[in-house]
Scaffold this motif. Structure first.
Motif, PDB file in Angstrom:
ATOM      1  N   MET A   1      16.903  20.809  47.936  1.00  0.00           N
ATOM      2  CA  MET A   1      18.381  20.256  47.893  1.00  0.00           C
ATOM      3  C   MET A   1      18.387  20.243  49.176  1.00  0.00           C
ATOM      4  SD  MET A   1      21.530  22.646  46.184  1.00  0.00           S
ATOM      5  CE  MET A   1      20.825  23.293  45.267  1.00  0.00           C
ATOM      6  N   PRO A   2      19.851  19.558  49.284  1.00  0.00           N
ATOM      7  CA  PRO A   2      19.723  18.560  50.468  1.00  0.00           C
ATOM      8  C   PRO A   2      20.559  20.154  51.976  1.00  0.00           C
ATOM      9  CG  PRO A   2      21.134  17.555  48.549  1.00  0.00           C
ATOM     10  CD  PRO A   2      20.138  18.794  48.443  1.00  0.00           C
ATOM     11  N   LYS A   3      20.242  20.364  52.456  1.00  0.00           N
ATOM     12  CA  LYS A   3      20.620  21.342  53.228  1.00  0.00           C
ATOM     13  C   LYS A   3      22.228  20.577  53.861  1.00  0.00           C
ATOM     14  CE  LYS A   3      16.251  22.022  54.556  1.00  0.00           C
ATOM     15  NZ  LYS A   3      15.093  23.313  55.040  1.00  0.00           N
ATOM     16  N   THR A   4      22.820  20.689  53.038  1.00  0.00           N
ATOM     17  CA  THR A   4      24.469  20.469  54.224  1.00  0.00           C
ATOM     18  C   THR A   4      24.757  21.224  53.960  1.00  0.00           C
ATOM     19  OG1 THR A   4      24.610  18.026  52.649  1.00  0.00           O
ATOM     20  CG2 THR A   4      23.973  17.987  54.771  1.00  0.00           C
ATOM     21  N   HIS A  32      32.773  24.055  61.244  1.00  0.00           N
ATOM     22  CA  HIS A  32      32.334  22.574  60.937  1.00  0.00           C
ATOM     23  C   HIS A  32      31.942  22.594  59.871  1.00  0.00           C
ATOM     24  CE1 HIS A  32      32.394  22.297  65.644  1.00  0.00           C
ATOM     25  NE2 HIS A  32      30.873  23.472  65.742  1.00  0.00           N
ATOM     26  N   ARG A  33      33.216  23.006  58.640  1.00  0.00           N
ATOM     27  CA  ARG A  33      32.423  23.723  57.006  1.00  0.00           C
ATOM     28  C   ARG A  33      34.008  22.466  56.705  1.00  0.00           C
ATOM     29  NH1 ARG A  33      30.521  28.605  54.864  1.00  0.00           N
ATOM     30  NH2 ARG A  33      32.838  29.141  55.734  1.00  0.00           N
ATOM     31  N   ASP A  34      33.033  21.572  55.450  1.00  0.00           N
ATOM     32  CA  ASP A  34      34.512  21.287  54.941  1.00  0.00           C
ATOM     33  C   ASP A  34      34.515  21.852  52.793  1.00  0.00           C
ATOM     34  OD1 ASP A  34      36.331  19.740  56.568  1.00  0.00           O
ATOM     35  OD2 ASP A  34      34.740  18.390  56.823  1.00  0.00           O
ATOM     36  N   LYS A  35      35.956  21.813  52.653  1.00  0.00           N
ATOM     37  CA  LYS A  35      35.522  22.726  51.217  1.00  0.00           C
ATOM     38  C   LYS A  35      35.454  21.090  50.653  1.00  0.00           C
ATOM     39  CE  LYS A  35      37.261  25.709  48.621  1.00  0.00           C
ATOM     40  NZ  LYS A  35      39.384  26.652  48.415  1.00  0.00           N
ATOM     41  N   MET A  78      37.028  20.379  31.040  1.00  0.00           N
ATOM     42  CA  MET A  78      37.026  19.985  32.537  1.00  0.00           C
ATOM     43  C   MET A  78      35.766  21.616  33.380  1.00  0.00           C
ATOM     44  SD  MET A  78      39.303  18.817  35.619  1.00  0.00           S
ATOM     45  CE  MET A  78      41.055  20.438  35.988  1.00  0.00           C
ATOM     46  N   ARG A  79      35.139  21.484  33.900  1.00  0.00           N
ATOM     47  CA  ARG A  79      34.053  22.039  35.055  1.00  0.00           C
ATOM     48  C   ARG A  79      34.560  21.872  36.305  1.00  0.00           C
ATOM     49  NH1 ARG A  79      29.885  25.485  31.569  1.00  0.00           N
ATOM     50  NH2 ARG A  79      30.185  26.424  33.073  1.00  0.00           N
ATOM     51  N   VAL A  80      34.464  22.567  37.770  1.00  0.00           N
ATOM     52  CA  VAL A  80      34.533  22.215  38.797  1.00  0.00           C
ATOM     53  C   VAL A  80      33.361  23.151  39.486  1.00  0.00           C
ATOM     54  CG1 VAL A  80      35.778  22.328  40.970  1.00  0.00           C
ATOM     55  CG2 VAL A  80      37.352  22.224  38.477  1.00  0.00           C
ATOM     56  N   LEU A  81      33.044  22.591  40.650  1.00  0.00           N
ATOM     57  CA  LEU A  81      31.779  23.009  41.369  1.00  0.00           C
ATOM     58  C   LEU A  81      32.464  23.272  43.172  1.00  0.00           C
ATOM     59  CD1 LEU A  81      29.590  24.543  41.975  1.00  0.00           C
ATOM     60  CD2 LEU A  81      28.744  21.899  42.270  1.00  0.00           C
ATOM     61  N   THR A  82      32.143  23.961  43.849  1.00  0.00           N
ATOM     62  CA  THR A  82      32.988  24.295  45.008  1.00  0.00           C
ATOM     63  C   THR A  82      31.977  24.713  45.969  1.00  0.00           C
ATOM     64  OG1 THR A  82      35.073  25.411  43.932  1.00  0.00           O
ATOM     65  CG2 THR A  82      34.663  25.241  46.587  1.00  0.00           C
ATOM     66  N   ARG A  83      31.476  23.458  47.123  1.00  0.00           N
ATOM     67  CA  ARG A  83      30.795  23.422  47.791  1.00  0.00           C
ATOM     68  C   ARG A  83      31.005  24.027  49.052  1.00  0.00           C
ATOM     69  NH1 ARG A  83      25.331  22.672  45.867  1.00  0.00           N
ATOM     70  NH2 ARG A  83      25.421  23.703  44.101  1.00  0.00           N
ATOM     71  N   TYR A  84      30.950  23.470  49.788  1.00  0.00           N
ATOM     72  CA  TYR A  84      31.091  23.852  51.743  1.00  0.00           C
ATOM     73  C   TYR A  84      29.411  22.972  51.923  1.00  0.00           C
ATOM     74  CZ  TYR A  84      34.107  27.405  50.449  1.00  0.00           C
ATOM     75  OH  TYR A  84      35.093  28.350  49.475  1.00  0.00           O
ATOM     76  N   VAL A  85      30.645  21.829  53.301  1.00  0.00           N
ATOM     77  CA  VAL A  85      29.465  20.925  54.000  1.00  0.00           C
ATOM     78  C   VAL A  85      29.774  21.295  54.729  1.00  0.00           C
ATOM     79  CG1 VAL A  85      29.227  19.240  51.347  1.00  0.00           C
ATOM     80  CG2 VAL A  85      31.543  19.123  53.413  1.00  0.00           C
ATOM     81  N   PHE A  86      28.507  20.320  55.362  1.00  0.00           N
ATOM     82  CA  PHE A  86      28.874  20.532  57.277  1.00  0.00           C
ATOM     83  C   PHE A  86      29.663  18.977  57.600  1.00  0.00           C
ATOM     84  CE2 PHE A  86      25.091  22.796  57.325  1.00  0.00           C
ATOM     85  CZ  PHE A  86      25.196  24.048  58.091  1.00  0.00           C
ATOM     86  N   ALA A  87      30.900  19.884  58.608  1.00  0.00           N
ATOM     87  CA  ALA A  87      31.691  18.720  58.536  1.00  0.00           C
ATOM     88  C   ALA A  87      30.885  17.569  59.648  1.00  0.00           C
ATOM     89  CB  ALA A  87      32.751  19.789  59.141  1.00  0.00           C
ATOM     90  N   ASP A  88      31.972  16.468  59.892  1.00  0.00           N
ATOM     91  CA  ASP A  88      30.855  15.750  60.651  1.00  0.00           C
ATOM     92  C   ASP A  88      31.696  15.527  61.946  1.00  0.00           C
ATOM     93  OD1 ASP A  88      29.430  13.991  58.972  1.00  0.00           O
ATOM     94  OD2 ASP A  88      30.855  12.711  58.392  1.00  0.00           O
ATOM     95  N   SER A  89      31.524  15.770  63.061  1.00  0.00           N
ATOM     96  CA  SER A  89      32.223  16.323  64.762  1.00  0.00           C
ATOM     97  C   SER A  89      32.412  14.536  65.247  1.00  0.00           C
ATOM     98  CB  SER A  89      31.066  16.798  65.543  1.00  0.00           C
ATOM     99  OG  SER A  89      30.489  18.143  64.899  1.00  0.00           O
TER     100      SER A  89
END
Length: 89
Positions: A1-4, A32-35, A78-89
């Motif tokens: 799984m991607p580590k982002t 440094h996280r985005d939804k 519809m179904r929704v999945l919410t994740r948090y990713v590291f934001a680009d600095s």
């Protein structure tokens, strides 16, 4: 799984989001996280199949997705999945 991807329990998600849930995350626990929201839209059986396949390949667990949300079209949800990713600095 991607580590982002960052995973958050329900309690830590509540702490990391704003009251509206749509504002960028702020604070020490969320620097440094985005939804990001991922949507799957279609006939309920097809949506569930896609979610099951995503679970099978390790992208997500079925329980991480929202309950089915009806759309304005017949026999569609519809179904929704919410994740948090590291934001680009």
């Amino acid at each position: 799984m991607p580590k982002t991807f960052l995973y958050a329990s329900a309690s830590s998600e509540h702490e990391a989001t704003s009251s509206s849930g749509d504002e960028p995350l702020k604070g020490p626990a969320s620097d440094h996280r985005d939804k990001v929201r991922i949507l799957v839209i279609g006939r309920p059986t097809a949506v569930n199949r896609v979610i099951s396949e995503m679970s099978h390949v390790g992208f997500s667990d079925s329980i991480e997705w929202s309950k089915p949300i009806p759309t304005d079209r017949q026999r569609e949800s519809m179904r929704v999945l919410t994740r948090y990713v590291f934001a680009d600095s």
